[in-house]
Design a protein around this motif. Structure first.
Motif, mmCIF file in Angstrom:
data_model
loop_
_atom_site.group_PDB
_atom_site.id
_atom_site.type_symbol
_atom_site.label_atom_id
_atom_site.label_comp_id
_atom_site.label_asym_id
_atom_site.label_seq_id
_atom_site.Cartn_x
_atom_site.Cartn_y
_atom_site.Cartn_z
ATOM 1 N N THR A 81 1.005 -1.138 0.120
ATOM 2 C CA THR A 81 0.029 -0.011 -0.030
ATOM 3 C C THR A 81 0.865 1.270 -0.094
ATOM 4 N N SER A 82 2.106 1.262 0.556
ATOM 5 C CA SER A 82 2.942 2.298 0.577
ATOM 6 C C SER A 82 4.171 1.959 0.727
ATOM 7 N N MET A 83 5.265 2.746 0.162
ATOM 8 C CA MET A 83 6.742 2.537 0.406
ATOM 9 C C MET A 83 7.435 3.791 0.664
ATOM 10 N N ALA A 84 8.602 3.714 1.288
ATOM 11 C CA ALA A 84 9.405 5.008 1.357
ATOM 12 C C ALA A 84 10.856 4.569 1.612
ATOM 13 N N ILE A 85 11.376 5.681 1.115
ATOM 14 C CA ILE A 85 12.947 5.284 1.440
ATOM 15 C C ILE A 85 13.441 6.259 2.674
ATOM 16 N N GLN A 86 14.133 5.504 3.536
ATOM 17 C CA GLN A 86 14.471 6.231 4.930
ATOM 18 C C GLN A 86 15.876 5.901 5.415
ATOM 19 N N GLY A 87 16.136 6.456 6.427
ATOM 20 C CA GLY A 87 17.583 6.116 6.803
ATOM 21 C C GLY A 87 18.381 7.303 6.665
ATOM 22 N N GLN A 88 19.469 7.473 7.064
ATOM 23 C CA GLN A 88 20.538 8.740 7.102
ATOM 24 C C GLN A 88 21.226 8.534 5.873
ATOM 25 N N GLU A 89 21.554 7.428 5.439
ATOM 26 C CA GLU A 89 22.267 7.176 4.068
ATOM 27 C C GLU A 89 21.236 6.870 2.958
ATOM 28 N N LYS A 90 19.891 6.850 3.273
ATOM 29 C CA LYS A 90 18.830 6.438 2.243
ATOM 30 C C LYS A 90 19.095 5.102 1.857
ATOM 31 N N ASP A 91 19.274 3.839 2.619
ATOM 32 C CA ASP A 91 19.664 2.906 2.186
ATOM 33 C C ASP A 91 18.605 1.758 2.537
ATOM 34 N N GLU A 92 17.651 2.287 3.591
ATOM 35 C CA GLU A 92 16.581 1.495 3.954
ATOM 36 C C GLU A 92 15.217 1.866 3.241
ATOM 37 N N LEU A 93 14.563 0.755 2.943
ATOM 38 C CA LEU A 93 12.988 0.670 2.129
ATOM 39 C C LEU A 93 12.264 0.221 3.174
ATOM 40 N N MET A 94 11.017 1.349 3.572
ATOM 41 C CA MET A 94 10.054 0.820 4.247
ATOM 42 C C MET A 94 8.869 0.400 3.401
#
Length: 123
Positions: free
Chosen positions: A31-44
């Motif tokens: 339903t939704s996804m986002a890029i997170q993390g300080q280095e932008k290497d995590e996919l939620m």
């Protein structure tokens, strides 16, 4: 059951980030996804009935490195749970997952023997 997953994916450039989001969006139940993390290497990724192992496998095929960090179940109100139970009873199909091949398909070439179709004119 709604769940929230955090996957660590090797995303060095903007192209890798868009590929990861495209693969996650193509997975059924997201339903939704986002890029997170300080280095932008995590996919939620949040969704209903998303198979985290198959999603990780698809990301590994395309982006080479992906690991599951956390998986949480999202609890909602009781009214919404009753509606979800009714919807789950109607679903009889297996989820459909899309995995993109990491290499291009080779061209198909058909070779025919020219002597095979020539008949002897003497007989």
């Amino acid at each position: 059951m709604k769940q929230k997953m955090v996957l660590k994916v090797q995303m060095n450039c903007e192209k890798c980030r868009t590929q990861a989001l495209t693969i996650a969006a193509a997975t059924q139940g997201v339903t939704s996804m986002a890029i997170q993390g300080q280095e932008k290497d995590e996919l939620m990724v949040t969704g209903d009935g998303v198979d985290s192992v198959k999603l990780t496998r698809c990301l590994r095929k395309k982006l080479h490195h992906a690991t599951i960090l956390t998986i949480e179940e999202i609890k909602e109100e009781k009214k919404e749970e009753k509606k979800e139970e009714k919807k789950e009873e109607k679903k009889d199909d297996e989820p459909y997952y899309v995995c993109y091949p990491s290499y291009p398909m080779p061209p198909q070439i058909m070779v025919q023997d020219p002597c095979q179709y020539q008949a002897c004119s003497i007989m």
